[in-house]
Structures are given as structure tokens and as C-alpha cells.
Enzyme design. Structure first.
Site, mmCIF file in Angstrom:
data_model
loop_
_atom_site.group_PDB
_atom_site.id
_atom_site.type_symbol
_atom_site.label_atom_id
_atom_site.label_comp_id
_atom_site.label_asym_id
_atom_site.label_seq_id
_atom_site.Cartn_x
_atom_site.Cartn_y
_atom_site.Cartn_z
ATOM 1 C CB SER A 129 -47.166 -15.980 13.818
ATOM 2 O OG SER A 129 -47.646 -17.304 13.736
ATOM 3 C CD GLU A 148 7.855 -3.367 19.297
ATOM 4 O OE1 GLU A 148 7.823 -2.964 18.113
ATOM 5 O OE2 GLU A 148 7.055 -4.210 19.742
#
Length: 753
Positions: A399, A115
Site C-alpha cells: 500500500s 608487458e
């Protein structure tokens, strides 16, 4: 005689030419010019440096404060319900904080090597690293191991800032650098490293490397091998991509080996040690039981809120945040009481055909679009963020599409009254030989629009859509948040491919008088630096008040009329309207029963849409005895919702007029031609609901009136011998003409030819 001194004459070659004079003058003047340019350049650079420094310190002066508790805390995104109760924290694992003496030196070396290799030498920021990272980005030489931020800067970002786009600015980078310098000044390198190791996100809802050691390997940090420590050190750059617990471990292996190589370059380990560690598979030692991590301090069962939280996290990511690392406080519109009731009803109290029969439910607030509750499935076990059927759009709505695509547009664009007469007679899909049928395989001649909707007759609905036209129906749907890539067809008039959430939000526009509010989960987000972003309703008028009221008036009959298809949803004293929907199998399919069953309904305060069915409908179907599970689940949640927030009845707007039609009360748009042709009636109680005597003059047989409606699959390639109220196919339609047939007088009905 005085002597005369003779002047020596110069020949032409000895005199300078004009060109030589010009060159001489140019050379003598060029020097000062270059000096001026250089001085100007230096001056500009100095000014830029000064301006940059001034701007840097100006930005730095407004940087958020940072202290030990913020550096030491583990960044957790917390999600709240509408009443400020914590319902979820990311992640669910027990947090284990590693003290300095619990962190092996080898792990520290692995983290620093990969890192921030100059971590022990820099002062919070690393100019060399910044320049190197910039050059690598320009020339694409980066090996992907290290970027421009130091480990201290990463810690500051995890502690204070978010990953949202609003935080990716020069101002934020300046503040990040300033805070990193101050952190480096006030804390030792070992403390900074400890803060980072305990805070960093490690994937799968795990924060901190001590917890990660338990989650991945079931061990304490000091029990890990060199290879395992290198793997942990490599995960934070991309926790999902470098996850060693997935099936494809190629990326994780590459990343672990990068860490080991970095440790060799930094002289923390020898090459032989690195080679030995590389020979281990990244899956060696993985603990499928995840060690000592199973704990959660939130007293809300994860399955209850799973679907809702999943969508909240998705919205956070869409807004540019990383909920796993940004430590956000997220307030939502969730009603936890309704969420619990919905979960309990679907999993315990309401009868379903089997544990495999599924449901998707969405509840919204018609007044603002807030998503009140959501259920993505039932009997889902311990799956986290599983399939959310409430937002899936791969099943036909049957529907429930009729008010949205057929009758709503007919009132909005053609000013049809509720008693507009439609023919329920033999109908063949345009361009095919395929007939459209209803659930009873019968036709009823002519009937009013209101009766056709209450009884959910398919043929009148498609005839209405033909009169409206696909173009106007599409416009109406778009205004309700419903669209699709392919053009809508006639078939969609009895079956739209929409989600329960879309249906709930669309029906909410009927409930509130015609305004569509985009549904939303999040009410506010607070970032680690204390900045709060609030979110509110976003609405636009989708239809007239007249259309909304007249549709509601008719949909009341679906629940309250004796021949309505949703009478099982009736609740005494509750003012509600709704629509059922089912879809049948394609003609010739061996399955009995139906594929999908829906119930959508609303009061003035809540809009609920429910789908039920099987994830694999070709293997399992809904029997007639369980077609009404959707209706019963709707009834259970609506009874709870209206009980805690009772809604008054709707009042008729002044743009609607009640008239007498063949001895029955009907509604017309005021000042329309229908209003002029029929006798207005005194309707002082304009909020009264439509009773069974008003709603329908013809009743279905008793065997049909108990909701066993079904819908036809009206595929143009397969003839349909029977149909239910909906349709599960979206192809083969044709646009209808846009002409309108007017009524012939006060004593005759407006009809279609």
C-alpha cells in the site's frame, strides 16, 4: 653562274606528326607536374609533422607534474563520508611494499616479457610497438599479450591519470608519452620496474605483487615457483578475468602460459623450463586464508557501509572510472552517524522474527536527493559487496503505492479534495470473477479519500485509480522516477515493484513541495592529477505544491490518527508523514502471515523507506507479531535523524484552502469547483498537523488498528479469499475511465458512482 645549293626535302614520315608533338609536349610538362605534386605532398607531410610536434609539446607543457612519491605510492581509491571522514579504502588488505632486493629476477623477467619486451631498450615510449599495435588492431592479428603502451607509460597512467572516458584523448596520450620519457630519463629501469610491481592492481582489492603473493599463495615473492611468478605477472592485464582463485581457471591457465611463452621468446627461460611450469595447475599452492593480508587502517566496520560503498563503486564505473586502479578521492553524501545507527538498529535493537528475516533501507534528503544512508541487509557476516536489498525491485511495495499511483494523481489531475468520497463496496477485478478484499474481509460503504488512505483500504484506492486512469497515473509515476517495461495495471495501484531507494526518493517529493530529485551518492571525485569533478542536485517538478501538501496532510493521519496503520511510528514532537504496506500470499498458498512489510515516511529533512521480509518468501513468511518490524526500524532511525536535524512542520501553500466538511476540516485546491462548493474556514495555523479527530470519522476495531494490515494477491488466475492492504501481483488490471463525478452541493459529499 653561281651554284645553287639544293635543300634536301624531308618526306612525310620524317616530319613529326601533330600527335607526336602533343605527346612530346605532354611528356616534357609531366615531369615538372609530378615534381610539384611530390613537393606539395612532402611539404604537407612536413607541415603536419611540425604541427603535430607543436601540438605535442603544447599538450606536454600542460601535463601534470609527477615525482618519486607519486610513482612509489600504491594507487588507492579512498571514499569519504559527507564530513570528510575516510570510510573505505580499496582494497582492505594490508599493503606490503617490496624493496628492489625483495623482487626476484625471474619475476622481473616475467613482467618485462609479457608487458614490454623492449623495456630495457626503449626510452619510455616505443614507436615500433605503437605502430605494431595499431597494425594488429587494424588487421586483427593481435594475440592480446601486448598493446601500444610501454611499461613506463602504464606506470605513468597508474600514477597520474584515470581510466575515465575524459582521459581517453589524444591530449592525454601525448601527456602520458611525455611523462614516460621524463620518467625514463630520471629513473633507472630497475626503479621503474619496482614502482610498477608495487603499484599494479592484482584483483580482489589487492595492490602490488608482494601483497598478491601473500593473498594468493601465502608466501613471500622469493618463495614462489616459476609458474606462480608467471601467474602474478599475467594478472594485471585483466585482474578479474585472470583470477586463479575462481572456479573456472581456464582463462588464468591460458594467461600464465602466455607469460611463460613470452619468457622463452625473450630467452629468459628455456622451453623445457616453460613446459615444466605449464604442467602445474594454476590452483597449486593457493592459500584460502590469504596469508598475511588481513589489515585495514579504516576504523569503520565494512558491513556497516557495505551497501553504500557498493553503489558508489558501481556509479564510478558508470561514469567511466576504474576505482580499483585510478586512485580516486571520492566524497559521498553518506551521514556516517546515521549509517551506524541504521546498522545497529537493524542488527541489534529492533526485534525481527529471525536472523534470516531481512531488510533493505534507503534514506534520502528531500531538499536535494542526496542519499544519506543505506542498508542492504542484516546479519550479513563478512560478505563484501553482497546483495543490496535497498536497490532491488523484485518485491511488491504493497500500500505504499497508494499515494504514488492512486491519490496523488487524483489530486494532481482531478483536483480531488481530501474529503472526496469513494465507495468501499464489493469490487470484482475487471474481466475476471476475482473479488478484491481488504485485510478484514469487510467493506465500509462510502468513505472519504482521507479516511481510505489513513486506514489503507484497498477497494477505494483501486476505484480512485480507475477514475484517474492508467495513462495519467503512469505519467505521475514517471515524474517520480518510477517506470517499468510492462504497462502498469490496476493491480499496481496497491503494489508497485520498486526498491526502497525509489520509494524514498518518490516520497521525498511530497516532503519538499512537489520536486523530484534524482537520488545520488557522490558529491565529488578528485583524480590523481588533481582534477575535481563536482556533482549536485538534479530536480524537476513532479506535482503541484497543492498535491504534495494535501498528500502530506493525509499521510500524517497514518501515524497520528487512532485508526492509522502506522501509529507505532509516532514520535512526540516530530512532524512526519508516512505510509505502511504489506503483501499477502496468493490465494490457496499454505503459508500464514505476509510476504512483505514496508514503512515509508518523511519529515521536511529526511525521507526513509524500509522493506522487510525473507529472501525466499515461499519458504518463510512474516508472522503477525513481526509485521511491524519495518515500522519500528523506521521509528528508530527517524528518531535519530530528527534529533540531530529537527524539522519544522509544513505550511499550507496559498494554492490550498481549508474548508469545513461535515464538521471536519478538509483541504481543497484553491479555485477548484470543490473550493467553490464548501465554506472556507479561518486557517491561520496552516501548518497544524491532522489530528485523530480530523483524520477519520470511523475507526477500525482495536485488533486491526495495531498495524496488522495485509494485502491481497489479486491475480486474475486465482481467486482471493482475503486480502491485506497491499498486493504482491502486478497483472490482470484494466484501465479505468477518466471521467470525474462532481459534488452535488455544499451539504453533500463529492462521490463516485
Amino acid at each position: 653562274m653561281p651554284s645553287i645549293k639544293k635543300e634536301k626535302r624531308m618526306n612525310n614520315d620524317e616530319f613529326p606528326s601533330r600527335r607526336q608533338n602533343d605527346e612530346l609536349e605532354e611528356s616534357t610538362s609531366r615531369g615538372p607536374l609530378i615534381k610539384k605534386v611530390l613537393l606539395w605532398a612532402v611539404g604537407i607531410i612536413v607541415l603536419l609533422i611540425i604541427a603535430g610536434a607543436v601540438l605535442f609539446f603544447y599538450w606536454a607543457s600542460s601535463a601534470p607534474k609527477i615525482n618519486r612519491s607519486e610513482l612509489a605510492s600504491q594507487s588507492t581509491t579512498t571514499i569519504y563520508d559527507a564530513n570528510n571522514k575516510v570510510v573505505s579504502r580499496l582494497g582492505a588488505q594490508k599493503r606490503q611494499y617490496a624493496k628492489s632486493n625483495e623482487i626476484p629476477t625471474t619475476l622481473k623477467h616475467a613482467v618485462v616479457a609479457i608487458e614490454d619486451r623492449r623495456f630495457y631498450k626503449n626510452h619510455g615510449v616505443d614507436p615500433t610497438r605503437i605502430v605494431g599495435a595499431a597494425l594488429n588492431n587494424v588487421f586483427h592479428h593481435s594475440d592480446g599479450t601486448q598493446g601500444g603502451s610501454t611499461l613506463t607509460q602504464q606506470l605513468v597512467k597508474l600514477s597520474v591519470f584515470s581510466t575515465a572516458a575524459s582521459d581517453r584523448t589524444f591530449k592525454r596520450k601525448a601527456q602520458e608519452a611525455w611523462l614516460a620519457i621524463n620518467v625514463d630519463r630520471n629513473f633507472s629501469k630497475n626503479e621503474i620496474l619496482k614502482f610498477y610491481i608495487n603499484k599494479v592492481y592484482m584483483g580482489n582489492g589487492v595492490y602490488g605483487m608482494k601483497t598478491a603473493a601473500q593473498y594468493y599463495y601465502g608466501k613471500n615473492l622469493n618463495e614462489l615457483s616459476l609458474a606462480q611468478m608467471a601467474m602474478l605477472a599475467g594478472i594485471p592485464q585483466s585482474p578479474t578475468y585472470y583470477n586463479p582463485a575462481v572456479s573456472d581457471t581456464k582463462a588464468a591457465t591460458i594467461r600464465r602460459n602466455q607469460v611463460l611463452n613470452a619468457m622463452v621468446r625473450s630467452k629468459y627461460i628455456s622451453q623445457s623450463q616453460a613446459n615444466s611450469a605449464k604442467s602445474e595447475a594454476v590452483t597449486d599452492g593457493l592459500d584460502k586464508t590469504h596469508g598475511n593480508t588481513k589489515s585495514n587502517d579504516v576504523n569503520v566496520k565494512e558491513p556497516v557501509i557495505d551497501a553504500y560503498v557498493k553503489e558508489v563503486l558501481a556509479q564510478l564505473e558508470q561514469k567511466g572510472y576504474n576505482p580499483q586502479t585510478d586512485g580516486l578521492q571520492v566524497h559521498t553524501n553518506m551521514d556516517l552517524g546515521a549509517q551506524n545507527k541504521l546498522y545497529d538498529a537493524a542488527n541489534n535493537s529492533v526485534s525481527f522474527q529471525s536472523s534470516q528475516m531481512q531488510t533493505g533501507v534507503a534514506v534520502t534528503n528531500p531538499r536535494n536527493g542526496q542519499i544519506v544512508a543505506m542498508l542492504g541487509g542484516r546479519h550479513t557476516g563478512n560478505i563484501v559487496y553482497g546483495l543490496n536489498r535497498a536497490v532491488q525491485t523484485n518485491r511488491s511495495s504493497g500500500s505504499t503505492a497508494k499515494p504514488l499511483m492512486d491519490y496523488g494523481p487524483a489530486i494532481e489531475y482531478l483536483n480531488w479534495p481530501t474529503f472526496y468520497t469513494l465507495r468501499d463496496t464489493k469490487f470484482v477485478w475487471p474481466g475476471t470473477n476475482t473479488e478484491l478484499h481488504d485485510f478484514d474481509n469487510k467493506t465500509k460503504g462510502t468513505m472519504t479519500m482521507q479516511d481510505a488512505l489513513v486506514q489503507s483500504r484497498n477497494i477505494p484506492a483501486i476505484r480512485a485509480l480507475q477514475k484517474v486512469g492508467i495513462s495519467r497515473a503512469t505519467t505521475f509515476l514517471n515524474g517520480l522516477g518510477i517506470s517499468q517495461k510492462k504497462a502498469f495495471t490496476l493491480n499496481n495501484g496497491i503494489g508497485l515493484y520498486v526498491s526502497p531507494l525509489q520509494v524514498s526518493a518518490a516520497y521525498a517529493a511530497f516532503a519538499n513541495g512537489g520536486t523530484y530529485y534524482k537520488p545520488y551518492y557522490i558529491s565529488s571525485i578528485t583524480t590523481q592529477d588533481g582534477k575535481t569533478i563536482n556533482y549536485g542536485k538534479h530536480g524537476k517538478r513532479a506535482m503541484s505544491k497543492a498535491t504534495a501538501y494535501m498528500i502530506t496532510y493525509m499521510l500524517k493521519g497514518v501515524i497520528d490518527s487512532s485508526d492509522g496503520t502506522g501509529t507505532a511510528a509516532h514520535i512526540s514532537g516530530v512532524h512526519q508523514a508516512g505510509k505502511t504496506g504489506t503483501t499477502n500470499y496468493p490465494s490457496g498458498h499454505s503459508q500464514s502471515g505476509v510476504m512483505d512489510s514496508w514503512m515509508a515516511g518523511y519529515t521536511k529533512n529526511y525521507s526513509v523507506a524500509i522493506w522487510t521480509g525473507y529472501d525466499q518468501p515461499m519458504k518463510n513468511s512474516i508472522s503477525s507479531a513481526y509485521e511491524k518490524s519495518a515500522i519500528l526500524l523506521y521509528r528508530a532511525i527517524m528518531e535519530y535523524l530528527d534529533g540531530k536535524n529537527h524539522a519544522s512542520d509544513w505550511r499550507m501553500p496559498d494554492t490550498v484552502e481549508a474548508v469545513l466538511y461535515r464538521g471536519r476540516r478538509g483541504l481543497v485546491v484553491k479555485d477548484s469547483k470543490w473550493a467553490l462548493e464548501y465554506t472556507a474556514i479561518d486557517d491561520s495555523d496552516s501548518s497544524s498537523s491532522s489530528s485523530s479527530s480530523e483524520s477519520s470519522s470511523s475507526s477500525l476495531s482495536s485488533s486491526v488498528s495495531s498495524y496488522f494490515e495485509s494485502s491481497s494477491n489479486n491475480s486474475s488466475s486465482a481467486a482471493s479469499s482475503s486480502a491485506t492492504e497491499g498486493n504482491n501481483n502486478g497483472n490482470g488490471g484494466a484501465t479505468g475511465n477518466n471521467t470525474e463525478t462532481s459534488g452535488t452541493g455544499q451539504n453533500s459529499a463529492p462521490t463516485t458512482p
